[in-house]
Motif scaffolding. Structure first.
Motif, short mmCIF file in Angstrom:
data_model
loop_
_atom_site.label_atom_id
_atom_site.label_comp_id
_atom_site.label_asym_id
_atom_site.label_seq_id
_atom_site.Cartn_x
_atom_site.Cartn_y
_atom_site.Cartn_z
N VAL A 3 0.85 -1.19 0.00
CA VAL A 3 0.00 0.00 0.00
C VAL A 3 0.88 1.24 0.00
N TYR A 4 0.68 2.09 -0.98
CA TYR A 4 1.37 3.38 -1.03
C TYR A 4 0.42 4.41 -0.43
N GLY A 5 0.87 5.08 0.63
CA GLY A 5 -0.03 6.04 1.25
C GLY A 5 0.63 6.90 2.30
N ASP A 6 -0.11 7.89 2.73
CA ASP A 6 0.28 8.79 3.81
C ASP A 6 -0.84 8.70 4.83
N THR A 7 -0.58 8.14 6.00
CA THR A 7 -1.65 7.84 6.95
C THR A 7 -2.33 9.09 7.52
N LEU A 8 -1.71 10.26 7.39
CA LEU A 8 -2.37 11.47 7.86
C LEU A 8 -3.44 11.95 6.88
N SER A 9 -3.46 11.32 5.71
CA SER A 9 -4.56 11.53 4.75
C SER A 9 -5.71 10.62 5.15
N GLY A 10 -6.90 11.20 5.27
CA GLY A 10 -8.05 10.38 5.63
C GLY A 10 -8.33 9.29 4.60
N TRP A 28 3.37 -1.36 4.08
CA TRP A 28 3.00 0.05 3.93
C TRP A 28 4.20 0.83 3.42
N GLN A 29 4.03 1.50 2.29
CA GLN A 29 5.09 2.34 1.73
C GLN A 29 4.67 3.80 1.89
N HIS A 30 5.33 4.50 2.82
CA HIS A 30 4.94 5.89 3.06
C HIS A 30 5.28 6.75 1.86
N VAL A 31 4.31 7.57 1.46
CA VAL A 31 4.49 8.52 0.37
C VAL A 31 4.15 9.90 0.92
N ASP A 32 5.10 10.81 0.89
CA ASP A 32 4.92 12.14 1.45
C ASP A 32 4.27 13.05 0.41
N ILE A 33 2.99 13.33 0.62
CA ILE A 33 2.24 14.13 -0.35
C ILE A 33 2.78 15.55 -0.42
N LEU A 34 3.03 16.13 0.75
CA LEU A 34 3.44 17.54 0.80
C LEU A 34 4.80 17.78 0.15
N ASN A 35 5.63 16.76 0.14
CA ASN A 35 6.95 16.89 -0.49
C ASN A 35 6.96 16.43 -1.95
N GLY A 36 5.78 16.25 -2.51
CA GLY A 36 5.67 15.96 -3.94
C GLY A 36 6.01 14.55 -4.35
N GLU A 37 6.01 13.62 -3.40
CA GLU A 37 6.43 12.25 -3.74
C GLU A 37 5.41 11.51 -4.61
N GLU A 42 8.76 7.85 -10.76
CA GLU A 42 8.64 6.49 -10.23
C GLU A 42 7.20 6.22 -9.77
N PHE A 43 6.63 7.18 -9.03
CA PHE A 43 5.27 6.96 -8.54
C PHE A 43 4.25 7.07 -9.68
N LEU A 44 4.46 8.01 -10.58
CA LEU A 44 3.52 8.17 -11.71
C LEU A 44 3.50 6.93 -12.61
N ALA A 45 4.58 6.17 -12.59
CA ALA A 45 4.61 4.92 -13.35
C ALA A 45 3.67 3.89 -12.71
#
Length: 199
Positions: A3-10, A28-37, A42-45
């Motif tokens: 799972v790619y996600g940021d747990t502070l996102s509802g 769980w693969q943390h993805v930092d939304i605010l830092n543009g990850e 790589e993620f857009l792929a």
């Protein structure tokens, strides 16, 4: 399952919560939304829409959109009713969450909690209050007569709406004004396997 996600996102937390409630092992693969990850090549792929949550299934297929993931994970469990009308009622709440709830509750929370109320978004922030109050009032009225949104059993409708509702105060909504919602939040937090947004 990865799972790619940021747990502070509802939206991401919904997925984290349902996997915990059902005892499904995952990475769980943390993805930092605010830092543009979510916008890296790589993620857009993985997800061309550049959003989380995104799930990489064991067979290599990819699934995105939080409520679609809830439906996939909960298929065949008691979190989705067998009754045709009750199942449609669950979907009704899922659409309500995305179109009448999240655009107000979640966006206000993002502006206040994560952007620190930038001057250029203050007017937008205030404009979202009425829509958020309407959404919470609809939920409050439904929960005055039922323990859960669809009858007396927890479903993915509850999980979907719990994600942003239980932290609505972080967007300037006073949950003390909604006692039925508060009682519902407590019932969900007492479920076996429950995990908080912030661990």
């Amino acid at each position: 399952m990865k799972v790619y996600g940021d747990t502070l996102s509802g939206n991401c937390y919904k997925v984290k919560l349902i996997l915990a409630l059902l005892g499904i092992e995952h990475q769980w693969q943390h993805v930092d939304i605010l830092n543009g990850e979510t916008q890296t090549p790589e993620f857009l792929a993985i997800n061309p829409n550049g959003k989380v949550p995104t799930v990489l299934l064991d067979d290599g297929r990819i699934l995105s959109e939080s409520n679609a993931i809830l439906g996939y994970v909960a298929d065949g469990t008691n979190l989705i009713p067998d009754d045709r009308f009750l199942k449609a009622s669950v979907y009704q709440w899922l659409f309500f969450e995305q179109y009448s709830h999240e655009p107000f509750i979640a966006v206000r929370r993002f502006i206040q909690q994560y952007q620190g109320m930038p001057p250029q978004r203050v007017e937008e922030y205030h404009s979202l209050q009425a829509g958020g109050i309407k959404a919470l009032s609809i939920m409050e009225n439904a929960l005055k007569t039922n323990d859960y949104l669809v009858g007396e059993k927890l479903t993915i409708a509850d999980i979907a709406l719990y994600g942003y509702t239980h932290v609505a105060d972080e967007g300037g909504f006073n949950l003390a004004d909604y006692p039925a919602i508060q009682a519902w939040c407590k019932r969900i937090s007492e479920q076996t396997g429950y995990v908080p947004m912030r661990s």
